[in-house]
Design a protein around this motif. Sequence first.
Motif, PDB file in Angstrom:
ATOM      1  N   ALA A 115       5.413  48.884 -15.924  1.00 33.52           N
ATOM      2  CA  ALA A 115       6.763  49.082 -15.411  1.00 33.52           C
ATOM      3  C   ALA A 115       7.765  48.330 -16.274  1.00 33.52           C
ATOM      4  CB  ALA A 115       6.847  48.608 -13.974  1.00 33.52           C
ATOM      5  N   THR A 116       8.926  48.905 -16.401  1.00 32.23           N
ATOM      6  CA  THR A 116      10.001  48.276 -17.152  1.00 32.23           C
ATOM      7  C   THR A 116      11.227  48.170 -16.256  1.00 32.23           C
ATOM      8  OG1 THR A 116       9.183  49.263 -19.187  1.00 32.23           O
ATOM      9  CG2 THR A 116      11.430  48.464 -19.207  1.00 32.23           C
ATOM     10  N   THR A 117      11.874  47.040 -16.288  1.00 35.29           N
ATOM     11  CA  THR A 117      13.114  46.849 -15.553  1.00 35.29           C
ATOM     12  C   THR A 117      14.238  46.773 -16.570  1.00 35.29           C
ATOM     13  OG1 THR A 117      11.991  45.621 -13.817  1.00 35.29           O
ATOM     14  CG2 THR A 117      14.367  45.352 -13.963  1.00 35.29           C
ATOM     15  N   THR A 118      15.280  47.496 -16.292  1.00 36.37           N
ATOM     16  CA  THR A 118      16.413  47.500 -17.204  1.00 36.37           C
ATOM     17  C   THR A 118      17.705  47.518 -16.401  1.00 36.37           C
ATOM     18  OG1 THR A 118      17.307  48.567 -19.175  1.00 36.37           O
ATOM     19  CG2 THR A 118      16.514  50.011 -17.439  1.00 36.37           C
ATOM     20  N   GLY A 119      18.793  47.320 -17.047  1.00 35.59           N
ATOM     21  CA  GLY A 119      20.087  47.352 -16.375  1.00 35.59           C
ATOM     22  C   GLY A 119      21.094  48.081 -17.234  1.00 35.59           C
ATOM     23  N   PHE A 120      22.255  48.329 -16.689  1.00 33.62           N
ATOM     24  CA  PHE A 120      23.312  48.970 -17.444  1.00 33.62           C
ATOM     25  C   PHE A 120      24.646  48.499 -16.900  1.00 33.62           C
ATOM     26  CE2 PHE A 120      22.574  51.796 -13.918  1.00 33.62           C
ATOM     27  CZ  PHE A 120      23.824  52.273 -13.578  1.00 33.62           C
ATOM     28  N   GLU A 121      25.659  48.696 -17.670  1.00 30.99           N
ATOM     29  CA  GLU A 121      27.000  48.276 -17.301  1.00 30.99           C
ATOM     30  C   GLU A 121      27.902  49.501 -17.254  1.00 30.99           C
ATOM     31  OE1 GLU A 121      30.466  45.776 -19.570  1.00 30.99           O
ATOM     32  OE2 GLU A 121      28.444  44.933 -19.568  1.00 30.99           O
ATOM     33  N   VAL A 122      28.713  49.593 -16.225  1.00 31.18           N
ATOM     34  CA  VAL A 122      29.678  50.681 -16.096  1.00 31.18           C
ATOM     35  C   VAL A 122      31.065  50.089 -16.284  1.00 31.18           C
ATOM     36  CG1 VAL A 122      30.679  52.407 -14.552  1.00 31.18           C
ATOM     37  CG2 VAL A 122      28.207  51.972 -14.508  1.00 31.18           C
ATOM     38  N   VAL A 123      31.820  50.671 -17.196  1.00 30.41           N
ATOM     39  CA  VAL A 123      33.192  50.229 -17.452  1.00 30.41           C
ATOM     40  C   VAL A 123      34.111  51.410 -17.179  1.00 30.41           C
ATOM     41  CG1 VAL A 123      34.800  49.379 -19.202  1.00 30.41           C
ATOM     42  CG2 VAL A 123      32.399  48.625 -19.229  1.00 30.41           C
ATOM     43  N   ARG A 124      35.086  51.185 -16.346  1.00 33.72           N
ATOM     44  CA  ARG A 124      36.055  52.238 -16.022  1.00 33.72           C
ATOM     45  C   ARG A 124      37.398  51.811 -16.599  1.00 33.72           C
ATOM     46  NH1 ARG A 124      35.798  57.236 -13.115  1.00 33.72           N
ATOM     47  NH2 ARG A 124      37.938  57.911 -13.135  1.00 33.72           N
ATOM     48  N   ILE A 125      37.984  52.619 -17.432  1.00 36.33           N
ATOM     49  CA  ILE A 125      39.260  52.317 -18.065  1.00 36.33           C
ATOM     50  C   ILE A 125      40.294  53.309 -17.556  1.00 36.33           C
ATOM     51  CG2 ILE A 125      40.504  52.204 -20.258  1.00 36.33           C
ATOM     52  CD1 ILE A 125      37.787  51.541 -21.568  1.00 36.33           C
ATOM     53  N   GLY A 126      41.455  52.818 -17.217  1.00 34.98           N
ATOM     54  CA  GLY A 126      42.508  53.705 -16.750  1.00 34.98           C
ATOM     55  C   GLY A 126      43.701  52.916 -16.263  1.00 34.98           C
ATOM     56  N   LYS A 127      44.629  53.626 -15.713  1.00 31.24           N
ATOM     57  CA  LYS A 127      45.842  53.000 -15.172  1.00 31.24           C
ATOM     58  C   LYS A 127      45.585  52.546 -13.740  1.00 31.24           C
ATOM     59  CE  LYS A 127      48.958  55.576 -18.069  1.00 31.24           C
ATOM     60  NZ  LYS A 127      50.178  56.328 -18.195  1.00 31.24           N
ATOM     61  N   LEU A 128      46.291  51.519 -13.345  1.00 33.12           N
ATOM     62  CA  LEU A 128      46.171  51.024 -11.979  1.00 33.12           C
ATOM     63  C   LEU A 128      46.791  52.012 -11.005  1.00 33.12           C
ATOM     64  CD1 LEU A 128      47.158  47.263 -12.409  1.00 33.12           C
ATOM     65  CD2 LEU A 128      44.877  48.276 -12.405  1.00 33.12           C
ATOM     66  N   ASP A 129      46.109  52.196  -9.881  1.00 34.28           N
ATOM     67  CA  ASP A 129      46.666  53.043  -8.830  1.00 34.28           C
ATOM     68  C   ASP A 129      47.605  52.185  -7.973  1.00 34.28           C
ATOM     69  OD1 ASP A 129      45.129  51.582  -7.000  1.00 34.28           O
ATOM     70  OD2 ASP A 129      43.652  53.162  -6.695  1.00 34.28           O
ATOM     71  N   PRO A 130      48.240  52.771  -6.966  1.00 34.84           N
ATOM     72  CA  PRO A 130      49.181  51.999  -6.146  1.00 34.84           C
ATOM     73  C   PRO A 130      48.539  50.782  -5.449  1.00 34.84           C
ATOM     74  CG  PRO A 130      49.533  54.333  -5.796  1.00 34.84           C
ATOM     75  CD  PRO A 130      48.280  54.200  -6.632  1.00 34.84           C
ATOM     76  N   ARG A 131      47.216  50.822  -5.257  1.00 36.83           N
ATOM     77  CA  ARG A 131      46.526  49.693  -4.622  1.00 36.83           C
ATOM     78  C   ARG A 131      46.256  48.564  -5.608  1.00 36.83           C
ATOM     79  NH1 ARG A 131      41.237  52.557  -2.960  1.00 36.83           N
ATOM     80  NH2 ARG A 131      41.526  53.146  -5.130  1.00 36.83           N
ATOM     81  N   GLY A 132      46.439  48.838  -6.919  1.00 35.67           N
ATOM     82  CA  GLY A 132      46.171  47.837  -7.939  1.00 35.67           C
ATOM     83  C   GLY A 132      44.785  47.933  -8.542  1.00 35.67           C
ATOM     84  N   PHE A 133      44.095  49.044  -8.304  1.00 34.55           N
ATOM     85  CA  PHE A 133      42.753  49.269  -8.828  1.00 34.55           C
ATOM     86  C   PHE A 133      42.759  50.359  -9.881  1.00 34.55           C
ATOM     87  CE2 PHE A 133      41.800  48.103  -4.333  1.00 34.55           C
ATOM     88  CZ  PHE A 133      41.025  46.983  -4.554  1.00 34.55           C
ATOM     89  N   VAL A 134      41.871  50.258 -10.833  1.00 39.96           N
ATOM     90  CA  VAL A 134      41.554  51.416 -11.672  1.00 39.96           C
ATOM     91  C   VAL A 134      40.589  52.278 -10.861  1.00 39.96           C
ATOM     92  CG1 VAL A 134      40.414  52.206 -13.789  1.00 39.96           C
ATOM     93  CG2 VAL A 134      41.932  50.218 -13.846  1.00 39.96           C
ATOM     94  N   MET A 135      39.604  51.615 -10.245  1.00 40.72           N
ATOM     95  CA  MET A 135      38.685  52.285  -9.321  1.00 40.72           C
ATOM     96  C   MET A 135      38.164  51.227  -8.364  1.00 40.72           C
ATOM     97  SD  MET A 135      35.358  54.579 -10.218  1.00 40.72           S
ATOM     98  CE  MET A 135      34.907  55.904  -9.132  1.00 40.72           C
ATOM     99  N   ASP A 136      38.248  51.479  -7.087  1.00 39.28           N
ATOM    100  CA  ASP A 136      37.764  50.563  -6.068  1.00 39.28           C
ATOM    101  C   ASP A 136      36.248  50.405  -6.195  1.00 39.28           C
ATOM    102  OD1 ASP A 136      36.614  50.293  -3.097  1.00 39.28           O
ATOM    103  OD2 ASP A 136      38.588  49.349  -3.202  1.00 39.28           O
ATOM    104  N   PHE A 137      35.741  49.193  -5.962  1.00 41.14           N
ATOM    105  CA  PHE A 137      34.299  48.962  -6.066  1.00 41.14           C
ATOM    106  C   PHE A 137      33.507  49.842  -5.106  1.00 41.14           C
ATOM    107  CE2 PHE A 137      35.475  44.721  -7.901  1.00 41.14           C
ATOM    108  CZ  PHE A 137      34.907  44.950  -9.140  1.00 41.14           C
ATOM    109  N   ALA A 138      34.025  50.103  -3.929  1.00 36.08           N
ATOM    110  CA  ALA A 138      33.326  50.959  -2.973  1.00 36.08           C
ATOM    111  C   ALA A 138      33.215  52.381  -3.520  1.00 36.08           C
ATOM    112  CB  ALA A 138      34.040  50.961  -1.629  1.00 36.08           C
ATOM    113  N   GLU A 139      34.273  52.864  -4.172  1.00 38.79           N
ATOM    114  CA  GLU A 139      34.233  54.196  -4.777  1.00 38.79           C
ATOM    115  C   GLU A 139      33.248  54.230  -5.942  1.00 38.79           C
ATOM    116  OE1 GLU A 139      38.329  54.590  -5.787  1.00 38.79           O
ATOM    117  OE2 GLU A 139      38.923  55.189  -3.761  1.00 38.79           O
ATOM    118  N   MET A 140      33.214  53.129  -6.720  1.00 36.67           N
ATOM    119  CA  MET A 140      32.285  53.059  -7.838  1.00 36.67           C
ATOM    120  C   MET A 140      30.847  53.052  -7.320  1.00 36.67           C
ATOM    121  SD  MET A 140      32.250  50.482 -11.096  1.00 36.67           S
ATOM    122  CE  MET A 140      33.868  51.031 -11.612  1.00 36.67           C
ATOM    123  N   ASP A 141      30.585  52.264  -6.283  1.00 33.44           N
ATOM    124  CA  ASP A 141      29.251  52.252  -5.684  1.00 33.44           C
ATOM    125  C   ASP A 141      28.862  53.638  -5.174  1.00 33.44           C
ATOM    126  OD1 ASP A 141      28.615  49.623  -6.172  1.00 33.44           O
ATOM    127  OD2 ASP A 141      29.062  48.920  -4.141  1.00 33.44           O
TER     128      ASP A 141
END
Length: 70
Positions: free
Chosen positions: A2-28
């Motif tokens: 078995a192999t365990t690995t990881g990855f990173e997700v980067v979201r780039i964009g403009k801030l929405d009215p809430r101050g997020f590029v993407m909310d963590f709950a939406e990303m999850d």
Amino acid sequence: MATTTGFEVVRIGKLDPRGFVMDFAEMDAAIMPMIKEVDHRLLNEIAGLENPTAEIIANWFFSALKGAKA
């Protein structure tokens, strides 16, 4: 072996009215179904990952996330 690995997700964009590029709950919500699909599975048996090189796995995640709602 078995192999365990990881990855990173980067979201780039403009801030929405809430101050997020993407909310963590939406990303999850976008990422977790894919994690569940590959977790503790033989990757060769997953559509699109029949030849699971690092590059193909990265592209599989990228393609699935590309359409995620911002």
